[in-house]
Write a protein that holds these residues in place. Structure first.
Motif, short mmCIF file in Angstrom:
data_model
loop_
_atom_site.label_atom_id
_atom_site.label_comp_id
_atom_site.label_asym_id
_atom_site.label_seq_id
_atom_site.Cartn_x
_atom_site.Cartn_y
_atom_site.Cartn_z
N UNK A 167 0.79 -1.19 -0.09
CA UNK A 167 0.16 -0.02 -0.12
C UNK A 167 0.82 1.17 0.03
N UNK A 168 0.96 1.97 -1.17
CA UNK A 168 1.85 3.26 -1.07
C UNK A 168 1.32 4.34 0.02
N UNK A 169 2.36 4.78 0.78
CA UNK A 169 1.87 5.91 1.64
C UNK A 169 1.90 5.03 2.94
N UNK A 170 1.20 4.05 3.22
CA UNK A 170 1.24 3.13 4.28
C UNK A 170 2.61 2.42 4.63
N UNK A 171 3.06 1.91 3.61
CA UNK A 171 4.31 1.20 3.68
C UNK A 171 5.63 1.91 3.21
N UNK A 172 6.20 2.24 4.35
CA UNK A 172 7.41 3.18 4.13
C UNK A 172 8.78 2.74 4.43
N UNK A 173 9.97 3.19 4.05
CA UNK A 173 11.17 2.46 4.83
C UNK A 173 11.21 2.52 6.02
N UNK A 174 10.54 3.62 6.91
CA UNK A 174 10.91 3.67 8.11
C UNK A 174 9.95 2.64 8.96
N UNK A 175 8.48 2.31 8.33
CA UNK A 175 7.95 1.11 8.71
C UNK A 175 8.59 -0.40 8.47
N UNK A 176 9.33 -0.44 7.64
CA UNK A 176 9.91 -1.76 7.41
C UNK A 176 11.25 -1.72 8.04
N UNK A 177 11.82 -0.83 8.52
CA UNK A 177 13.39 -0.72 9.16
C UNK A 177 13.32 -1.71 10.38
N UNK A 178 12.20 -1.84 11.12
CA UNK A 178 12.36 -2.64 12.36
C UNK A 178 12.12 -4.24 12.10
N UNK A 179 11.79 -4.46 10.91
CA UNK A 179 11.54 -5.57 10.39
C UNK A 179 12.77 -6.21 9.72
#
Length: 455
Positions: A167-179
């Motif tokens: 989902x563009x806008x919802x999934x960002x590099x910042x949201x993926x960094x902890x994973x």
């Protein structure tokens, strides 16, 4: 949990079989010698509601921090657990203190003899998920080294299975960094201090940015979990060591560099249905990959090869006596190469306490000469070529002394130059493969340990 063998009756002995995702399934155990591995696999298959083809795709393993063993259907896990210290003396490099504390656990894992082509024909979602979880664990644990672009594509599919469609806008590099630690495999080694000093150029972008771009290319909402599992496994099939049995070993390190050091270099030897791969486990780097049509091999120095009491010879998993050994077996690989544009034959010597099992993990039609100093193998894949000889195989008991109690391998070998490289040969096709028939286990080092429960 419903199904046959899903739980043990109150007061009955039980064992926990661990799945690739770490979940444990209790299985009942009859009095010694206990059920066979084939019987326990059928109970586990019923408990998980797996299709009949799961009996071919999966196998039971005994695993510990020192050793892993793929069981044949006739093996009895309970008996092998009681004989575990003897197996560690024969096939591991653990100290006496480590052996005394080591305890195996029962795991459900991929069968190393299951072809990749059949794997892509599987339709059952739960079976595909188990294979996916094992492959993902091997990637995250560093057993399957991959380049960063391939790691991003595999991590993106794992991200799609975990987070849903992109989902563009919802999934960002910042949201993926902890994973990142749960999605991307570890990066390859830096090549030591000198490699880091030599490395120049712009700094690579953060890994979460490449993962996000790959995540945006994953299938949309129409893709089912089974489709995503199959896509992940199909990408893993491009890795020559996927589905292989892994063995610890060491190769000769040529002297060179500023310090002129030689010695032995620790490696992992991956043997599968298609070929052999030599991996540097520390640097996460592939040193050599050869298909069976490109190589010939000779096993030298394996003890107990002529009618010994090897494990499982009578189907009960008994461990026989071991000869006095002063060094691990040697697996010689012969393959074609080039030197300054001229074709040459190359020989690679691999030391491994599990050298005999390395030979047993290759398919029966792609083999080198058998052990014991006589003809006993099917026709190897090499069909002549520079340096190819029809000479009788060399005597392969150079490391073997008198028969006695199981002895430890010395590591590194006290005298690795005890003999010249063997003369590889092409045996007549009429002989049977004694080494393949008499070797009853597939042994690999573990990627990680699980809690062990044996009731």
């Amino acid at each position: 949990m419903e199904g046959e063998g899903a739980s043990a009756p109150p007061g009955a002995a039980a064992a926990l079989a661990f799945l690739p995702d770490g979940a444990g399934v209790p299985l009942s155990l009859e009095p010694p010698p206990g059920p066979t591995a084939g019987e326990m696999l059928r109970r586990l298959q019923g408990a998980l509601r797996l299709p009949p083809l799961a009996a071919e795709a999966l196998a039971l393993w005994l695993a510990s921090p020192l050793l892993e063993v793929q069981l044949k259907p006739r093996h009895r896990p309970l008996r092998l657990v009681r004989q575990w210290p003897e197996l560690l003396l024969r096939f591991s490099l653990g100290s006496h203190a480590d052996i005394a504390q080591d305890e195996p656990c029962l795991q459900l894992r991929r069968n190393v003899f299951f072809p990749k082509s059949k794997e892509l024909e599987l339709e059952e979602e739960e079976l595909l998920r188990l294979l996916y979880e094992e492959a993902r664990g091997n990637l995250l644990g560093g057993r399957y080294p991959v380049d960063p672009p391939d790691g991003e594509e595999l991590g993106a599919l794992a991200c799609r299975l975990r987070l849903g469609p992109f989902q563009p806008g919802h999934h960002t590099p910042h949201s993926l960094r902890p994973l990142l630690g749960e999605l991307l495999p570890p990066p390859p080694g830096r090549g030591g201090l000198w490699g880091a000093l030599r490395r120049r150029g712009p700094r690579p972008p953060p890994p979460e940015e490449g993962l996000l771009r790959a995540f945006a290319r994953t299938p949309g909402p129409e893709a089912t979990p089974a489709d995503l599992y199959r896509a992940f496994l199909r990408r893993c099939h491009a890795l020559p060591y996927y589905g292989c049995a892994f063995f610890p070993g060491a190769i000769d390190r040529p002297p060179g560099g500023l310090l002129g050091r030689g010695g032995l270099r620790p490696v992992s030897v991956a043997v599968g249905l298609e070929g052999v791969t030599i991996i540097d486990p520390r640097e996460k780097h592939v040193l050599l990959t050869l298909t069976f049509p490109e190589l010939c091999w000779e096993l030298v120095g394996a003890v107990g090869q002529e009618g010994d009491g090897a494990m499982g010879q009578e189907g009960d998993g008994a461990v026989g006596q071991e000869g006095d050994a002063v060094g691990p077996p040697q697996l010689w690989l012969e393959f074609d190469g080039d030197h300054e544009g001229a074709p040459v034959n190359r020989l690679l010597r691999v030391f491994s306490p599990q050298g005999r099992s390395c030979g047993a993990s290759s398919p029966p039609g792609a083999r080198g000469p058998s052990s014991g100093g006589g003809h006993g193998a099917l026709t190897p894949p090499c069909q002549g070529g520079p340096g190819w000889s029809r000479a009788e195989p060399p005597h392969t008991s150079c490391w073997t002394g008198s028969t006695g109690s199981p002895q430890r391998w010395t590591w590194p070998p006290r005298d690795p130059g005890v003999r010249d490289p063997p003369t590889l040969y092409q045996p007549p096709p009429r002989h049977t493969n004694k080494l393949y028939r008499d070797t009853d286990i597939t042994v690999t080092p573990p990627t990680r340990s699980h809690p062990r429960v044996w009731g």
